[in-house]
Design an enzyme around this catalytic site. Sequence first.
Site, PDB file in Angstrom:
ATOM      1  N   CYS A  30       0.826  -1.208   0.000  1.00  0.00           N
ATOM      2  CA  CYS A  30       0.000   0.000   0.000  1.00  0.00           C
ATOM      3  C   CYS A  30       0.865   1.264   0.000  1.00  0.00           C
ATOM      4  O   CYS A  30       1.552   1.553   0.975  1.00  0.00           O
ATOM      5  CB  CYS A  30      -0.910  -0.046   1.232  1.00  0.00           C
ATOM      6  SG  CYS A  30      -1.754   1.486   1.623  1.00  0.00           S
ATOM      7  N   CYS A  33       0.058   3.789   2.716  1.00  0.00           N
ATOM      8  CA  CYS A  33       0.523   3.255   4.009  1.00  0.00           C
ATOM      9  C   CYS A  33       2.000   3.561   4.202  1.00  0.00           C
ATOM     10  O   CYS A  33       2.426   3.949   5.295  1.00  0.00           O
ATOM     11  CB  CYS A  33       0.308   1.747   4.077  1.00  0.00           C
ATOM     12  SG  CYS A  33      -1.400   1.214   3.962  1.00  0.00           S
TER      13      CYS A  33
END
Length: 122
Positions: A30, A33
Amino acid sequence: MATVNLTTDTFDETVSKDGIVLVDFWADWCGPCKRFAPIFEKSSEEHGDVVHAKVDTEAHQELSIKYGITAIPTLMAFRDGIMVFNQAGALPGPALEQLVGAVEGLDMEEVRQKIAEHESNA
């Protein structure tokens, strides 16, 4: 305080403690993230009294299911064992600081009272 990694076995015990626990649900693949990770780590260094924890959603899918994680990163805040914040999306540093301040400023007796009222009306 350094960021701690939570597992299915340690999650409930950690978030149920007195005080503030921030939990970052993330995954290695991600991009947002990865961009949020240093912001979260910096906050953990600046707020030693706040537990900063991470859950790898790939390794602990059962936690993602239990907490209804549909997008990552998702940040949750617990205070004295009660979830008081739950939002998907990476926060910029100033917004994370504002969140920590808001959670610190909560009147937990009032929060418990509102929960009890809500549950009695349900």
